[in-house]
Design an enzyme around this catalytic site. Structure first.
Site, PDB file in Angstrom:
ATOM      1  N   SER A 556       0.860  -1.178  -0.058  1.00  0.00           N
ATOM      2  CA  SER A 556      -0.176  -0.013   0.135  1.00  0.00           C
ATOM      3  C   SER A 556       0.990   1.244  -0.009  1.00  0.00           C
ATOM      4  O   SER A 556       1.789   1.489  -0.931  1.00  0.00           O
ATOM      5  CB  SER A 556      -0.835   0.001   1.108  1.00  0.00           C
ATOM      6  OG  SER A 556      -2.189   1.006   1.003  1.00  0.00           O
ATOM      7  N   ASP A 643      -9.827  -3.643  -5.606  1.00  0.00           N
ATOM      8  CA  ASP A 643      -9.432  -2.619  -4.477  1.00  0.00           C
ATOM      9  C   ASP A 643      -9.729  -1.346  -4.473  1.00  0.00           C
ATOM     10  O   ASP A 643      -9.890  -0.742  -5.638  1.00  0.00           O
ATOM     11  CB  ASP A 643      -7.700  -2.781  -4.367  1.00  0.00           C
ATOM     12  CG  ASP A 643      -6.965  -2.181  -3.392  1.00  0.00           C
ATOM     13  OD1 ASP A 643      -7.726  -1.554  -2.700  1.00  0.00           O
ATOM     14  OD2 ASP A 643      -5.842  -2.454  -3.197  1.00  0.00           O
ATOM     15  N   HIS A 675      -8.635  -4.581  -1.202  1.00  0.00           N
ATOM     16  CA  HIS A 675      -7.239  -4.286  -0.708  1.00  0.00           C
ATOM     17  C   HIS A 675      -6.383  -5.208   0.169  1.00  0.00           C
ATOM     18  O   HIS A 675      -5.141  -5.373   0.189  1.00  0.00           O
ATOM     19  CB  HIS A 675      -7.210  -3.140   0.149  1.00  0.00           C
ATOM     20  CG  HIS A 675      -6.263  -2.215   0.457  1.00  0.00           C
ATOM     21  ND1 HIS A 675      -5.470  -1.447  -0.763  1.00  0.00           N
ATOM     22  CD2 HIS A 675      -5.548  -1.958   1.473  1.00  0.00           C
ATOM     23  CE1 HIS A 675      -4.393  -1.029   0.026  1.00  0.00           C
ATOM     24  NE2 HIS A 675      -4.292  -1.221   1.020  1.00  0.00           N
TER      25      HIS A 675
END
Length: 703
Positions: A556, A643, A675
């Site tokens: 991320s 996501d 995600h």
């Protein structure tokens, strides 16, 4: 050339789109990937998956062995430690061969029963009720996630929120636990965290706007149509997230909203949820606070943690009826000791804070304001309170662990301060924590900052640093999020092959207090990247590893870190593993219509309206800074089609750009996931086995 190296990589069409901001024109050849519903985009992603599978086909047997190791170390049929709420003990089950957990409960032996029953998978639990079997709920779906789960205080009703796409939009349903009947109440499109009112008459839930921002809190009365639900609160400012929950005392509903730098809370009496909420403190730019209700000397009070003139926060006490009035300082601001939160119970409180790079817990005496810190004997550990729904318990439930100590559940006897071990995560196969070691070293960054680096290794391969070894360096460094020294079963597959695992606690995280975070965000963001490079270089110079023996990983915002360090110091790494990487950050943050963009301006800056921020972000965004003069390490980017936080398009574009300059880059896109990746524990183990097999291949680790 081996067969797995001879497969042809997908070549994406170049369809230039010009992005123009602040007099700067940028030609983006792969922005067309953003059209998620376009059959050509899906075909390209599927081609990338096929290419990645062909390039890693030689690792299939290794992936299988790693999966078997994870599975073989895990007690697949197990139970969690029960937590008391009302007249029941609530706990979870996992069953061998089943992907998802099963939520259960059993009745208390007596009202005075505060010692959780010791449960065994082989022994029937008297009076057990199965509340929700995730395996049944997931039938017919490739993805399943539970975003809300709660039972009313009296134990009669249960709500649960389910996502079967991976987009974090949950449908809330209600079940009568006395009859097993599914009620007609069904609320689609909710955010996670729906909750019952204390009397069980209402459900409080949140919904999101088009940019995936939770912006509205709703009140649903059971038995009524959803389209008649009352809007309790709406926040139009796109910088703020909104959520709601009841105090442990059941006295108030707290509606909380916050950006990255500002917060505000509103209170509603729990017995008058259709009334008007009242603000605790009106928002002021840059001031963060949160409150917790308690009753002291018969008066409703709020313990408020805030940063007004207190960088690392202070704790004060105010009257709940007049929170802006007179206040009493309970814990003053102490630079370097970052207060994180306070949990209040009827007779005492618990304070969480960070000092010296580690999480701490202290018991708060309401009468004196004294804080009694809990001591633990490991040099590195993670600890926190959790699973404490009751208002007046004699025991406090704690979670504890370290790099070498598996996850542990304690109950603290508050009166005697005695810790009662309730459970330690079983690790099968003869795991002995004494076979492993953990340590922390400090690296001097280019500008003189001292960066903590945590290490864990297996002792039989020698002390870390005695000779160069394969090393896996992890980093994150954003949102004041701290990477804790926690235990991992999959990580044992690395350590048992002689790999040293390390975490670089770089600026932008929260490990060393609020200033640590401030020094790694906005126009200081480059510190995050250079800190990681400095840590990697130190590990090489000090003899822990060599560039040919080091792989970096981040996910991320940590994936942005991976892309940045790949550009800054490609020569330091043999490989880079980027999970759902935020590598096209500037394009995303320039578009306020995309999920989360506006609220992210407090973290990264606003390049849409500020030319200096635009130029700064453009200078480090990985996709726009791929070098033509660099020999990149091997790169694996992992993403998910659904996501909503870091869109698949970012790593897809990045990999295509890397290929243009001859980089060995692979893309793996889960076509039904969000995600957090795939759902189901076995699927998650397979996913991690895939990544670790690639990592071992890069490191040349013998199996």
């Amino acid at each position: 050339m081996t067969a797995h190296e001879s497969a042809a990589a997908p070549v994406a069409d170049s369809r230039p789109i010009v992005r123009s901001h602040h007099g700067d024109d940028v030609e983006d050849r792969y922005e067309w990937f953003r059209a998620k519903e376009d059959a050509e985009v899906i075909a390209h992603l599927e081609a990338e998956n096929s290419y990645t599978e062909s390039r890693t086909a030689h690792l299939e047997a290794l992936r299988g062995r790693i999966f078997d190791e994870i599975k073989g170390r895990t007690l697949e049929t197990d139970l969690s430690v029960p937590a008391r709420r009302g007249d029941w003990w609530y706990y979870g089950r996992t069953v061998e061969g089943k992907q998802y957990g099963i939520q259960c409960r059993a009745p208390l032996a007596s009202p005075d029963d505060w010692t959780p029953p010791v449960l065994s998978p082989d022994t029937e639990v008297p009076g057990e009720q199965i509340l929700l079997d995730g395996n049944i709920e997931a039938e017919g779906h490739e993805f399943f996630s539970l975003g809300s789960f709660e039972v009313t205080t009296d134990g009669s009703l249960m709500l649960y929120g389910v996502d079967v796409a991976g987009d974090e939009r949950y449908t809330v349903r209600v079940r009568d636990l006395t009859t097993g009947e599914q009620l007609a109440d069904e609320i689609p499109g909710t955010f996670a965290g729906a909750t019952f009112s204390p009397d069980g008459r209402f459900i409080v839930y949140s919904t999101v706007d088009d940019a995936w921002r939770p912006d509205t809190v709703w009140l649903h009365e059971l038995g009524t149509a959803v389209d008649t639900d009352a809007k309790l609160f709406h926040e139009p400012d796109e910088r703020y997230w909104v959520g709601a929950g009841f105090t442990r005392s059941d006295r108030y509903l707290v509606i909380g909203l916050g950006s990255s730098i500002t917060s505000e809370e509103w209170l509603l009496d729990a017995d008058d949820l259709r009334g008007e909420p009242r603000v605790v403190w009106p928002r002021r730019e840059g001031i963060e606070y949160d409150s917790s209700h308690a009753v002291v000397d018969g008066e409703d009070v709020l313990y408020v943690l805030h940063n007004d003139g207190a960088l690392d926060f202070e704790l004060i006490r105010v009257s709940a009826s007049d929170p802006a009035g007179a206040s009493e300082v309970v814990i003053p601001h102490r630079p370097g000791q970052r207060l994180l939160g306070v949990s209040t119970f009827r007779d005492w409180g618990v304070v969480g804070y960070r000092r010296g790079g580690l999480a701490r817990l202290g018991m708060l005496d309401y009468a004196t304001g004294a804080v009694d810190e809990l001591d633990f004997d490991e040099p590195l550990y993670a600890v926190g309170s959790g699973g404490n729904p009751e208002w007046a318990p004699p025991l406090l439930r704690l979670g504890y662990g370290s790099f070498v100590t598996p996850g542990t559940v304690y109950d603290l006897d508050v009166a005697t301060r005695e810790l009662h071990l309730r459970k330690r995560q079983p690790v099968l196969g003869g795991y002995d924590p004494e076979d492993y070691a953990q340590a922390r070293l400090w690296v001097t960054a280019t500008d003189g900052a001292q960066i903590p680096v945590s290490l864990v290794w297996k002792r039989s391969f020698g002390e870390a640093g005695a000779a160069p070894r394969p090393l896996h360096l992890y980093g994150y460094g954003s949102y004041e999020h701290s990477i804790e020294p926690g235990f991992s079963v999959p990580r044992l597959s690395e350590l048992d092959r002689g790999v040293v695992f390390a975490v670089a606690h770089v600026r932008g995280g929260g490990e060393m207090g609020r200033q640590w975070y401030e020094d790694g965000k906005l126009l200081a963001k480059r510190n995050t990247f250079t800190d990681f490079v400095d840590c990697a270089r130190h590990l090489v110079d000090a003899g822990y590893t060599t560039p040919a023996q080091m792989v970096a990983e981040g996910g991320s915002a940590g994936g942005l870190l991976m892309g940045a360090v790949a550009n800054l110091a490609p020569e330091l790494f043999a490989g880079i593993l980027a999970d759902v990487p935020f590598v096209d950050a500037l394009t995303t943050i320039l578009d306020p219509s995309l999920p989360l963009t506006v609220i992210e301006w407090d973290e990264w800056g606003d390049p849409l309206h500020n030319a200096d921020v635009y130029a700064y972000m453009k200078s480090y965004t990985p996709y726009e800074n791929v070098r033509t003069d660099a020999a990149y390490p091997r790169i694996l980017a992992v993403t998910s089609l659904n996501d909503t936080r870091v869109l698949y398009v970012e790593p897809a574009k990045w990999v295509a750009r890397l290929r243009e300059v001859g980089a060995d880059a692979l893309l793996k896109c889960e076509m039904v996931a969000g995600h957090g990746g795939v759902s189901g524990r076995y699927n998650a183990w397979k996913e991690r086995a895939f990544e670790l097999a690639w990592l071992f291949d890069v490191l040349g680790v013998a199996d």
